[in-house]
Design a protein around this motif. Structure first.
Motif, PDB file in Angstrom:
ATOM      1  N   ALA A  68      78.504 -57.852  32.949  1.00 23.53           N
ATOM      2  CA  ALA A  68      77.548 -58.706  33.656  1.00 23.53           C
ATOM      3  C   ALA A  68      77.745 -58.541  35.156  1.00 23.53           C
ATOM      4  CB  ALA A  68      77.720 -60.155  33.234  1.00 23.53           C
ATOM      5  N   ARG A  86      73.083 -58.124  33.664  1.00 22.05           N
ATOM      6  CA  ARG A  86      72.829 -58.930  34.863  1.00 22.05           C
ATOM      7  C   ARG A  86      71.364 -59.320  35.042  1.00 22.05           C
ATOM      8  NH1 ARG A  86      74.437 -53.917  37.325  1.00 22.05           N
ATOM      9  NH2 ARG A  86      72.692 -52.795  38.286  1.00 22.05           N
ATOM     10  N   GLY A 105      73.627 -62.861  31.767  1.00 18.13           N
ATOM     11  CA  GLY A 105      73.988 -62.398  33.094  1.00 18.13           C
ATOM     12  C   GLY A 105      74.081 -63.472  34.155  1.00 18.13           C
TER      13      GLY A 105
END
Length: 441
Positions: A68, A86, A105
């Motif tokens: 992430a 993300r 994310g």
């Protein structure tokens, strides 16, 4: 392996291979010292994309890693599939049930901002840029931890893609074993695409830090005074000790340049903060004192963690008790007069709500302190230095913390107690018999 035949786009899903434009940018994260180097990167923006990536990897027997923000990479890896999450950054807050739904994310700063208008707060960590889901899967030791426990203790449900390519909605009631294993076991049983977690009714706190010149006051003297003070504070007060030998560099602010800064950080939801911290203010002449009442949206200033990507290596030790003689040796070996790269020491006071059992796999709840060491520079040199620094604490060490094994994920010893490790292994063999998610353990 037929990675070369992977399409660069599957509907709106982006797949990148080495040499493709954007491949290096997709790998970039907060950790710059080492990285994943996968054969294919699936830049996911939905749970369906994650399902497609896991199914792709499973068909080819490729291991799967997830990233992430890149704060807590367990170590470098080559090959396989990396799923970046993300772009999955949705946050929704239900003030009536005091819950938040977080996509994979989401960063903690987003959650703090979303919850604050309702007088609520998440059980976030010290840095707003850290990914909320990965942090929680590793337990989640936050700034209000002694008051409310681990972040993992407050999770209501998780949406997770398991190795069979199924998207499951997991609760304590629907799949108690998988729920237990995901919360504290890290990412070794699937890819969490969303999480529903409880919020706490906190709008303000008393917090900040008081810092001292370690050469003038003495790092060991501050540590001794802080350890004695922790025996007197209420269970709801969370604090930590930090020792940072700043190099003499022009890029640093003048008050920090070349100083050995010793700090005590405090976060408290009560109304008697000034009275409680009075003994800390008597330790010696302060370099700085930021202890104050603050809105929860300023909680990141308690630690003021670096907000820029950099290279670092770290590990931790959970202790039954803090042996001050052993800790004193550690401070000498990591201090400004020691040879080697800069090393940061942080010691967290545990106990309180952290010691209360919960239906998850977060281990070592009997520990009273957590020692965290972080070194910059070369990974292998840092490992040798930190191993030596931890050695004096070995008699009181009961384990390590998964969330603070930066670059040390290839050494699972001590991350879980024997009983928890055995139960996790049984569940992994059930949900991931081909061991696709071994990069995330």
């Amino acid at each position: 392996m037929d990675i070369v035949n992977t399409p660069r786009h599957t509907s709106d899903e982006l797949v990148l291979r080495p040499g493709d434009p954007g491949y290096e940018d997709e790998l970039a994260g907060f950790q710059t010292g080492f990285a994943h180097r996968p054969d294919a990167v699936f830049a996911a923006s939905s749970a369906d994309h994650v399902v497609a990536a896991v199914r792709y990897a499973a068909r080819r027997g490729l291991r799967v890693a997830v990233q992430a923000t890149g704060h807590g990479l367990p170590g470098p890896s080559e090959g396989g599939v990396l799923i970046t999450t993300r772009r999955m950054d949705g946050v929704s807050v239900d003030p009536g049930t005091r819950t938040a739904r977080l996509e994979a994310g989401v960063r903690w700063g987003q959650v703090v901002t979303a919850a604050a208008p309702h007088g609520l707060a998440p059980l976030n960590g010290s840095a707003p840029s850290v990914g909320a889901v990965g942090y929680t899967l590793g337990g989640g030791l936050g700034i209000l931890a002694r008051r409310f426990g681990y972040a993992a203790d407050h999770v209501r449900s998780l949406d997770v893609v398991t190795a069979d390519g199924r998207l499951r909605h997991v609760t304590r009631e629907s799949e108690p074993g998988l729920y237990w294993a995901l919360l504290g076991g890290g990412g070794g049983l699937g890819v969490v695409t969303a999480m529903e977690t409880g919020l706490v009714p906190v709008a303000t706190l008393y917090g900040g830090s008081v810092s001292f010149d370690g050469r003038r006051v003495g790092a060991a003297a501050v540590l001794r005074a802080w350890e004695e003070w922790t025996r007197t504070v209420p269970d709801g007060l969370t604090s930590s000790f930090a020792a940072v030998p700043y190099p003499d560099l022009p890029a640093l602010p003048e008050p920090l340049r070349g100083r050995y800064v010793i700090s005590v950080r405090v976060a408290h939801t009560g109304t008697d903060g000034d009275r409680i911290v009075a003994p800390l203010r008597r330790i010696g002449p302060p370099l700085a004192d930021s202890l104050r009442e603050m809105p929860y949206t300023e909680s990141h200033t308690v630690h003021s963690d670096p907000d820029f990507p950099h290279a670092y290596y770290g590990d931790s030790a959970v202790l039954r008790e803090l042996d001050l003689a052993g800790a004193g040796e550690l401070l000498v070996s990591t201090g400004p007069d020691a040879a080697g790269a800069m090393c940061v020491v942080q010691i967290n006071h545990l106990g309180g709500a952290l010691a209360v059992p919960a239906p998850n796999s977060v281990p070592h709840r009997a520990g009273r302190f957590l020692v965290r060491l972080l070194s910059v520079g070369d990974r292998m040199a840092a490992r040798e230095r930190l191993d030596a620094a931890f050695a004096p604490l070995a008699p009181e060490t009961i384990g390590r913390s998964l969330n603070f094994a930066f670059g040390a994920g290839d050494r699972p010893q001590g991350l879980w107690d024997a009983q928890t490790r055995k139960r996790l292994a049984v569940l992994r063999s059930r949900y991931d018999p081909a061991n696709l998610f071994r990069e995330n353990v």
